[in-house]
Design an enzyme around this catalytic site. Structure first.
Site, PDB file in Angstrom:
ATOM      1  N   HIS A  53     -28.171 -22.856 104.755  1.00  0.00           N
ATOM      2  CA  HIS A  53     -27.006 -23.667 104.411  1.00  0.00           C
ATOM      3  C   HIS A  53     -26.696 -24.607 105.575  1.00  0.00           C
ATOM      4  O   HIS A  53     -27.077 -24.343 106.728  1.00  0.00           O
ATOM      5  CB  HIS A  53     -25.790 -22.776 104.156  1.00  0.00           C
ATOM      6  CG  HIS A  53     -25.859 -22.013 102.879  1.00  0.00           C
ATOM      7  ND1 HIS A  53     -24.763 -21.404 102.333  1.00  0.00           N
ATOM      8  CD2 HIS A  53     -26.896 -21.759 102.029  1.00  0.00           C
ATOM      9  CE1 HIS A  53     -25.101 -20.806 101.206  1.00  0.00           C
ATOM     10  NE2 HIS A  53     -26.402 -20.999 101.001  1.00  0.00           N
ATOM     11  N   GLU A  61     -24.026 -25.134 107.276  1.00  0.00           N
ATOM     12  CA  GLU A  61     -23.293 -24.499 108.371  1.00  0.00           C
ATOM     13  C   GLU A  61     -24.224 -23.664 109.249  1.00  0.00           C
ATOM     14  O   GLU A  61     -24.135 -23.694 110.473  1.00  0.00           O
ATOM     15  CB  GLU A  61     -22.186 -23.581 107.838  1.00  0.00           C
ATOM     16  CG  GLU A  61     -21.177 -24.264 106.955  1.00  0.00           C
ATOM     17  CD  GLU A  61     -21.496 -24.115 105.468  1.00  0.00           C
ATOM     18  OE1 GLU A  61     -22.642 -24.404 105.053  1.00  0.00           O
ATOM     19  OE2 GLU A  61     -20.587 -23.722 104.720  1.00  0.00           O
ATOM     20  N   CYS A 100     -19.138 -20.394 102.302  1.00  0.00           N
ATOM     21  CA  CYS A 100     -19.337 -19.161 101.554  1.00  0.00           C
ATOM     22  C   CYS A 100     -19.198 -17.955 102.493  1.00  0.00           C
ATOM     23  O   CYS A 100     -19.045 -18.110 103.710  1.00  0.00           O
ATOM     24  CB  CYS A 100     -20.716 -19.159 100.904  1.00  0.00           C
ATOM     25  SG  CYS A 100     -22.086 -18.979 102.079  1.00  0.00           S
ATOM     26  N   CYS A 121     -21.775 -17.827 105.428  1.00  0.00           N
ATOM     27  CA  CYS A 121     -21.519 -18.786 106.499  1.00  0.00           C
ATOM     28  C   CYS A 121     -20.282 -18.417 107.305  1.00  0.00           C
ATOM     29  O   CYS A 121     -20.278 -18.548 108.530  1.00  0.00           O
ATOM     30  CB  CYS A 121     -21.415 -20.190 105.915  1.00  0.00           C
ATOM     31  SG  CYS A 121     -22.996 -20.780 105.249  1.00  0.00           S
TER      32      CYS A 121
END
Length: 154
Positions: free
Chosen positions: A52, A54, A82, A85
């Site tokens: 992701h 992040e 999420c 993360c």
């Protein structure tokens, strides 16, 4: 630079993700007013569910700062993070998280649940949502609308 300036950098990264065929999410890590980490979504191209925006920005910042603890850093991301993360942000000791668009399906900063207010957790970061939310949301909405249109043609 302002929060909006950093979010615009994250939006540029989101557009790079989109050009690569990924869901358009971008993130930057900032320490003392300097960008120290950047990332955009890449789970498809990397065959990595943890890639992701992040996570990649945190990894980049860790390399640049020479430490997995990112004390005093802020993370700017175009979409509400999420659970995975947020967990990484806690382990990194991120001080502040700023996001653009809310994520009503997997958001862990208030939309579905809010890990940032969970008392039993040993670290908490300040969280601010809604920075350039219309722009951040439009990038995502346009991406998914185009994807649905392509699927109808097939």
């Amino acid at each position: 630079m302002t929060d909006e300036d950093y979010m615009r950098l994250a939006l540029e990264l989101a557009r790079q993700a989109e050009q690569a065929g990924e869901v358009p999410v971008g993130a930057v890590v900032v320490k003392d007013g300097k960008v120290v980490g950047c990332g955009f979504n890449a789970p498809i191209s990397r065959h990595d569910p943890s890639a992701h925006a992040e996570m990649l920005a945190l990894r980049d910042a860790g390399r640049q700062l020479g430490n997995y603890r990112l004390v005093g850093c802020e993370l700017f991301v175009t979409l509400e993070p999420c659970v995975m993360c947020v967990g990484a942000m806690f382990h990194a000791r991120i001080a502040r998280v700023v996001y653009g668009a809310r994520d009503p399906k997997t958001g862990a900063a208030g939309s579905v649940l809010n890990l940032f207010t969970s008392a039993p957790l040993n670290h908490h970061a300040r969280i601010e949502g809604g920075v350039l939310s219309d722009e951040c949301g439009a990038v995502l909405s346009n991406f998914f609308a185009a994807r649905r249109a392509r699927q109808k043609l097939q």
